[in-house]
Motif scaffolding. Structure first.
Motif, mmCIF file in Angstrom:
data_model
loop_
_atom_site.group_PDB
_atom_site.id
_atom_site.type_symbol
_atom_site.label_atom_id
_atom_site.label_comp_id
_atom_site.label_asym_id
_atom_site.label_seq_id
_atom_site.Cartn_x
_atom_site.Cartn_y
_atom_site.Cartn_z
ATOM 1 N N HIS A 63 -6.725 -0.763 -3.444
ATOM 2 C CA HIS A 63 -5.769 -1.851 -3.177
ATOM 3 C C HIS A 63 -6.458 -2.989 -2.427
ATOM 4 O O HIS A 63 -6.316 -4.170 -2.787
ATOM 5 C CB HIS A 63 -4.596 -1.298 -2.363
ATOM 6 C CG HIS A 63 -3.481 -2.270 -2.156
ATOM 7 N ND1 HIS A 63 -3.544 -3.256 -1.191
ATOM 8 C CD2 HIS A 63 -2.279 -2.409 -2.772
ATOM 9 C CE1 HIS A 63 -2.430 -3.967 -1.222
ATOM 10 N NE2 HIS A 63 -1.645 -3.471 -2.168
ATOM 11 N N THR A 96 4.881 9.655 -11.810
ATOM 12 C CA THR A 96 4.562 8.703 -10.751
ATOM 13 C C THR A 96 3.101 8.838 -10.327
ATOM 14 O O THR A 96 2.443 9.839 -10.618
ATOM 15 C CB THR A 96 5.453 8.934 -9.509
ATOM 16 O OG1 THR A 96 5.195 10.240 -8.981
ATOM 17 C CG2 THR A 96 6.937 8.796 -9.860
ATOM 18 N N ASP A 128 -2.723 10.769 -6.734
ATOM 19 C CA ASP A 128 -1.451 11.434 -6.415
ATOM 20 C C ASP A 128 -0.514 11.438 -7.622
ATOM 21 O O ASP A 128 0.672 11.096 -7.524
ATOM 22 C CB ASP A 128 -0.750 10.762 -5.233
ATOM 23 C CG ASP A 128 -1.555 10.872 -3.947
ATOM 24 O OD1 ASP A 128 -2.461 11.717 -3.899
ATOM 25 O OD2 ASP A 128 -1.278 10.112 -3.002
ATOM 26 N N LYS A 167 0.013 6.724 -7.321
ATOM 27 C CA LYS A 167 -0.232 5.718 -6.291
ATOM 28 C C LYS A 167 -1.626 5.133 -6.458
ATOM 29 O O LYS A 167 -2.488 5.717 -7.122
ATOM 30 C CB LYS A 167 -0.098 6.337 -4.893
ATOM 31 C CG LYS A 167 1.302 6.837 -4.557
ATOM 32 C CD LYS A 167 1.358 7.428 -3.154
ATOM 33 C CE LYS A 167 2.764 7.922 -2.815
ATOM 34 N NZ LYS A 167 2.830 8.487 -1.440
ATOM 35 N N LYS A 223 0.839 -1.198 0.000
ATOM 36 C CA LYS A 223 0.000 0.000 0.000
ATOM 37 C C LYS A 223 0.874 1.248 0.000
ATOM 38 O O LYS A 223 1.972 1.254 0.549
ATOM 39 C CB LYS A 223 -0.900 0.017 1.249
ATOM 40 C CG LYS A 223 -2.046 -0.966 1.189
ATOM 41 C CD LYS A 223 -2.955 -0.789 2.398
ATOM 42 C CE LYS A 223 -4.126 -1.749 2.347
ATOM 43 N NZ LYS A 223 -5.024 -1.578 3.504
ATOM 44 N N ASP A 224 0.380 2.278 -0.638
ATOM 45 C CA ASP A 224 1.063 3.571 -0.720
ATOM 46 C C ASP A 224 2.340 3.490 -1.555
ATOM 47 O O ASP A 224 3.177 4.389 -1.502
ATOM 48 C CB ASP A 224 1.392 4.112 0.677
ATOM 49 C CG ASP A 224 1.523 5.637 0.678
ATOM 50 O OD1 ASP A 224 0.726 6.297 -0.003
ATOM 51 O OD2 ASP A 224 2.428 6.165 1.340
ATOM 52 N N TYR A 225 2.489 2.438 -2.333
ATOM 53 C CA TYR A 225 3.665 2.311 -3.201
ATOM 54 C C TYR A 225 3.605 3.362 -4.296
ATOM 55 O O TYR A 225 2.550 3.602 -4.895
ATOM 56 C CB TYR A 225 3.720 0.915 -3.814
ATOM 57 C CG TYR A 225 4.940 0.663 -4.667
ATOM 58 C CD1 TYR A 225 6.147 0.288 -4.092
ATOM 59 C CD2 TYR A 225 4.884 0.799 -6.052
ATOM 60 C CE1 TYR A 225 7.276 0.057 -4.870
ATOM 61 C CE2 TYR A 225 6.003 0.568 -6.835
ATOM 62 C CZ TYR A 225 7.196 0.196 -6.239
ATOM 63 O OH TYR A 225 8.308 -0.025 -7.016
ATOM 64 N N CYS A 226 4.720 4.013 -4.537
ATOM 65 C CA CYS A 226 4.779 5.048 -5.577
ATOM 66 C C CYS A 226 5.222 4.398 -6.888
ATOM 67 O O CYS A 226 6.390 4.046 -7.059
ATOM 68 C CB CYS A 226 5.752 6.149 -5.163
ATOM 69 S SG CYS A 226 5.744 7.560 -6.289
#
Length: 431
Positions: A193, A185, A174, A187, A130-133
């Motif tokens: 997710h 990039t 984002d 997210k 989670k929150d992986y860029c």
């Protein structure tokens, strides 16, 4: 400051209840504003559609993610009352008294994605934390390596198309872009997710097994202790993505690719490395797309060439064939550490395609910039770099004059740093 959607998390970190701040849900009109912006963009909205849209906004129950996802979904359907009524009357909303299940809205959006391959691409992303860029270029290469984008030369185009659809459906957020407007990039929302990881049953998650003979992606970034890889790596017939950046591998001989007739590894499509000796080896990867200079000409996105002082002569630089790489949007030339006297002829041979949008040159030792920066092309009167939006010159200590910047009609961002001999002329910069 701790942010969370769950009260038990706040309790776990021992936050006092009187210090909690619970943001209010969006007003119906705010949800309608989000939906309208996502669904119709700048198109005028008819009097027939507006009341239906406001009913849909009310059904979002003030949840921003739901409004965003529904708006993205509505962007793909016909601008007609019947199409909008179909969304408004869908069973995902439940009864007016019930609490809206966000997962049901996400499932509707997921079910309406344009192809099974696109669904696999989205499901693949849930394998990351989670929150992986995500980096756009890298993710598309991973999709390619997994075989989700087919096997034609249009794989990168398919990847861009899939990514744009997922973005338009608000399944990613984002988003960060460069100065030219290109996506860098993004997210995945936590709720997306969770939904994908728990609820979606796709073969992507069934591919792992005790045997790695069908391995497609191998990333060893930062594993400094790795000096070489086993020769058996050459037997991985399905390997398509190999990243050995920041390892201690110094030459491709260490990969075990001494036999040029290996049936598997020459199919590698993406190869990432740094400070690895390539001479005599790059041509053995017939299908390499990400880093081979001479071919293919489908190389795209951002491309950085460092240690240009190591290029022997203009013939070697000509081998890059950058003028044929029409899909490249950003180039970075770095001569750092150079004390050679061939910088000008090397730079002259690195002429890019006229589609280039961003160019950066660092530590260039020549006395003048190459002719392709100074002249127009053909009878049009337009300069080769006419599509350039961003231009950066750093530490070009010997250059005495700048290219005719006033001729670069699309130029928006200009940075000049440590050009010690340049005398900036009003005519050049159109001050």
């Amino acid at each position: 400051i701790v942010t969370t959607r769950k009260e038990d998390v706040a309790s776990t970190v021992q936050a006092r209840s009187d210090q909690w701040h619970q943001p209010e849900k969006l007003e119906n009109e705010e949800c309608w504003s989000i939906i309208k912006e996502r669904a119709v963009r700048d198109s005028p909205i008819s009097h027939e559609l507006e009341p239906i849209g406001k009913e849909i906004a009310e059904q979002c129950q003030g949840v921003p993610l739901v409004a965003n996802v529904i708006g993205g979904l509505m962007n793909k359907i016909e601008l007609s009352p019947s199409a909008w009524w179909e969304i408004q009357r869908n069973s995902i909303w439940g009864s007016p008294e019930s609490v809206l299940e966000v997962e049901s809205v996400l499932k509707l959006s997921f079910d309406r994605l344009s192809s099974p391959s696109l669904k696999k691409c989205l499901a693949y992303c849930a394998m990351f934390p989670k929150d992986y860029c995500f980096k756009k270029k890298e993710l598309i290469q991973l999709w390619m390596a997994e075989g989700f984008l087919g096997s034609s030369m249009a794989m990168v185009d398919n990847g861009n198309k899939y990514l744009n659809e997922l973005l338009s459906n608000s399944l990613f957020q984002d988003v960060k872009k460069d100065t030219c407007g290109n996506i860098l990039t993004f997210k995945m929302h936590d709720s997306v997710h969770d939904f994908i990881f728990v609820c979606v049953k796709i073969d992507v998650f069934k591919k792992l097994s005790k045997s790695f003979t069908r391995l497609r992606v191998l990333k060893l970034v930062g594993a400094y202790y790795i000096l070489e890889l086993p020769y058996s790596l050459g037997e991985l017939k399905h390997l398509r993505y190999l990243d050995i950046s920041r390892t201690s591998i110094k030459a491709l001989e260490a990969l075990g690719f001494k036999d040029i007739h290996l049936s598997g590894s020459p199919n590698i499509a993406v190869l990432w490395f740094r400070d690895v000796h390539l001479s005599g080896w790059i041509g053995k990867f017939d299908k390499l797309e990400a880093l081979e200079l001479g071919s293919p000409n489908e190389l795209r996105g951002e491309f950085e060439i460092r240690r240009l002082q190591c290029v022997r002569d203009k013939q070697e630089a000509n081998g890059a064939n950058l003028h044929l790489k029409e899909n490249l949007c950003k180039l970075i030339f770095d001569f750092k550490g150079s004390d050679s006297d061939n910088s000008e002829e090397v730079m002259e041979s690195l002429q890019p395609h006229s589609n280039l949008q961003s160019l950066a040159v660092s530590s260039y030792q020549g006395n003048s910039f190459p002719s392709w920066m100074l002249r127009s092309v053909g009878d049009s009167g337009l300069f080769l770099l006419n599509n350039l939006v961003e231009l950066n010159f750093y530490d070009c200590h010997n250059c005495e004059s700048l290219p005719p910047l006033s001729q670069l009609q699309q130029l928006q961002f200009l940075e000049l740093r440590n050009l010690k001999k340049v005398k900036v002329a009003t005519k050049v910069l159109m001050i």
